[in-house]
Motif scaffolding. Sequence first.
Motif: not given
Length: 231
Positions: A70-73, A90-96, A108-115
């Motif tokens: 459930l990581i946002e940052k 598969y977290n809740k990240i909105t910004k790199i 680096l895998n940032l798939s399935n977030n909200s970036i």
Amino acid sequence: MNSQPTLMNTRMLMDATRDEVLNINKLCGGKQTVDMSDISQLHLNLKNILKIDLLHDFTSLVKLDLFHNLIEKIEGLDSLHNLTWLNLSYNKITKIEGLDGLKKLEVLNLSNNSISRFENMDALQNLSHFLVANNLIKDLDNVLYLTRMKKLYELYMVGNPVTDGEEYTLFSVAFLPKLRYLDDTLINIEIVSTNDCSTFLLTPYPSLHVFDPLEEMFSLLLTPSYIIKEQ
């Protein structure tokens, strides 16, 4: 799997490193005192973690798996200078952000977030595999941003609005010269000339997964990734 949101804690980290500690002790005849700086891999997936924390002593960490939390940052990674593999899918990240200390990072895998934008990645000069499927990337300018990644070999962006455009594939191939693998497709380095126009051959290619099969079993991943070796 923990059903309640939680913070990283000492007990969680000790449980996650138990197997590697046992292996180190076995190799050293059971006489070695192992601390966090000796650990090379850490798997903390599917634990409903809210925040990345308490990793400052893991200075030898090479692989960090924080998939499906459930990581946002993106934070708390500054001391992980040896990290080469990071999974935050598969977290809740909105910004790199928060990646400046990861100069050795290759995967680096940032798939399935909200970036929605590529940014703050200038330090990642060794990045070769970037997975960012099923996010909110809309503009081709984000592909241009990746030109600073001189070793980028694989880009996986399926499920982003930008991939619906007709120019996306040609744009990616043209501006990312080292790219050999784009969204499940091997980019054939041969160029075919027809009617004075040159086009790249794109060939579907089954190859080896970068990420563990166990991860796919739990998440029913729709965003597979592969490593392709140079022929």
